[in-house]
Design a protein around this motif. Structure first.
Motif, PDB file in Angstrom:
ATOM      1  N   ILE A 119     -23.050  75.904  50.119  1.00  0.00           N
ATOM      2  CA  ILE A 119     -23.045  76.518  51.645  1.00  0.00           C
ATOM      3  C   ILE A 119     -22.406  77.547  51.544  1.00  0.00           C
ATOM      4  O   ILE A 119     -20.913  77.510  51.634  1.00  0.00           O
ATOM      5  N   LEU A 120     -22.769  78.916  51.788  1.00  0.00           N
ATOM      6  CA  LEU A 120     -22.086  80.202  51.776  1.00  0.00           C
ATOM      7  C   LEU A 120     -22.848  81.244  52.638  1.00  0.00           C
ATOM      8  O   LEU A 120     -24.084  81.091  53.137  1.00  0.00           O
ATOM      9  N   PRO A 121     -22.246  82.202  53.175  1.00  0.00           N
ATOM     10  CA  PRO A 121     -22.551  83.306  54.010  1.00  0.00           C
ATOM     11  C   PRO A 121     -24.083  83.645  53.285  1.00  0.00           C
ATOM     12  O   PRO A 121     -23.917  83.996  52.059  1.00  0.00           O
ATOM     13  N   GLY A 165     -26.957  84.943  43.547  1.00  0.00           N
ATOM     14  CA  GLY A 165     -26.299  86.025  43.867  1.00  0.00           C
ATOM     15  C   GLY A 165     -26.534  87.079  44.888  1.00  0.00           C
ATOM     16  O   GLY A 165     -26.048  88.001  45.768  1.00  0.00           O
ATOM     17  N   GLN A 166     -28.044  87.168  44.697  1.00  0.00           N
ATOM     18  CA  GLN A 166     -28.850  88.211  45.796  1.00  0.00           C
ATOM     19  C   GLN A 166     -28.723  87.401  47.244  1.00  0.00           C
ATOM     20  O   GLN A 166     -29.233  88.162  48.007  1.00  0.00           O
ATOM     21  N   LEU A 167     -28.779  86.006  47.023  1.00  0.00           N
ATOM     22  CA  LEU A 167     -28.988  85.519  48.458  1.00  0.00           C
ATOM     23  C   LEU A 167     -27.746  84.953  49.462  1.00  0.00           C
ATOM     24  O   LEU A 167     -27.909  84.788  50.815  1.00  0.00           O
ATOM     25  N   VAL A 168     -26.596  84.971  48.558  1.00  0.00           N
ATOM     26  CA  VAL A 168     -25.109  84.624  49.504  1.00  0.00           C
ATOM     27  C   VAL A 168     -24.120  85.718  48.971  1.00  0.00           C
ATOM     28  O   VAL A 168     -24.133  85.954  47.736  1.00  0.00           O
ATOM     29  N   HIS A 169     -23.162  85.597  49.805  1.00  0.00           N
ATOM     30  CA  HIS A 169     -21.932  86.148  49.380  1.00  0.00           C
ATOM     31  C   HIS A 169     -20.987  85.297  48.842  1.00  0.00           C
ATOM     32  O   HIS A 169     -20.708  84.277  49.245  1.00  0.00           O
ATOM     33  N   VAL A 170     -20.568  85.520  47.463  1.00  0.00           N
ATOM     34  CA  VAL A 170     -19.725  84.676  46.745  1.00  0.00           C
ATOM     35  C   VAL A 170     -18.270  85.625  46.265  1.00  0.00           C
ATOM     36  O   VAL A 170     -18.654  86.592  45.495  1.00  0.00           O
TER      37      VAL A 170
END
Length: 207
Positions: free
Chosen positions: A100-102, A76-81
């Motif tokens: 694959i996420l922003p 959760g620190q690396l991608v917007h979920v």
């Protein structure tokens, strides 16, 4: 020549884990087993390691790298979920899925897809990988070890040692490794799209 490290699949020896982590801190590129074939891995800050992965796999700058995470809080620190993705991804991890996420500002720009600003993330269900990530204390920049002209991930450490002896620094052997790569789900546009059907059941993400 690559160093060959034989680690127990159920009880990874701390001394050997520490040796692999020390190599990673020295900017080593490793070939290591996961719950879906072998992968190439290095520290996120290892610029040369990223380029070496692209060379070995015969890929260009458009390749989606994967950040292998220990748990969901690290992911959760690396991608917007968003909320919908959060619930679905949490229920499917740890396991053989890549999402694959922003990317967030925590991810170096060179690791993001040039146009989409996305990155792959995953949480493997694998004793050695979890132990390695705990000892390393950070995510691992990774890519499935599928060589040019091949369609499946490598599964045998000794074969990798023979073939990539001068291309990687460490090869980890750790019991049997499944051949099927991860199932890849692109969630960057707000709804899941299955890009690759692999070891993880894709039906849970298809309408």
């Amino acid at each position: 020549m690559a160093r060959f490290v034989d680690i127990h699949p159920d009880n990874p020896q701390p001394r050997l884990l520490q040796q692999v982590v020390a190599a990673l801190h020295d900017d080593a590129l490793i070939a290591y087993p996961t719950d879906s074939g072998y992968a190439l891995g290095c520290r996120v800050g290892n610029r040369e390691g990223r380029d070496r992965i692209l060379r070995i796999r015969g890929l260009d700058e458009r390749h989606h790298f994967t950040l292998v995470c220990r748990d969901f809080s690290q992911l959760g620190q690396l991608v917007h979920v968003d909320n919908a993705a959060f619930r679905a991804i949490r229920s499917a991890t740890p396991g053989p899925y890549t999402f694959i996420l922003p990317g967030t500002p925590e991810v170096p720009r060179r690791l993001l897809h040039a146009k989409k600003k996305t990155v792959g993330v995953r949480i493997p269900d694998h004793v050695f990988v979890q132990a390695l990530l705990a000892e390393l204390g950070e995510p691992l920049l990774s890519s499935t070890l599928i060589l040019p002209g091949e369609t499946e991930a490598r599964t045998m450490g000794w074969e990798i040692k023979e073939e990539l002896d001068h291309d990687v620094d460490v090869v980890v052997e750790c019991g049997e490794t499944p051949a099927e790569p991860t199932t890849v789900i692109d969630w960057s546009e707000g709804a899941p799209e299955v890009l690759r059907r692999g070891a993880g059941d894709p039906d849970r993400f298809e309408a």
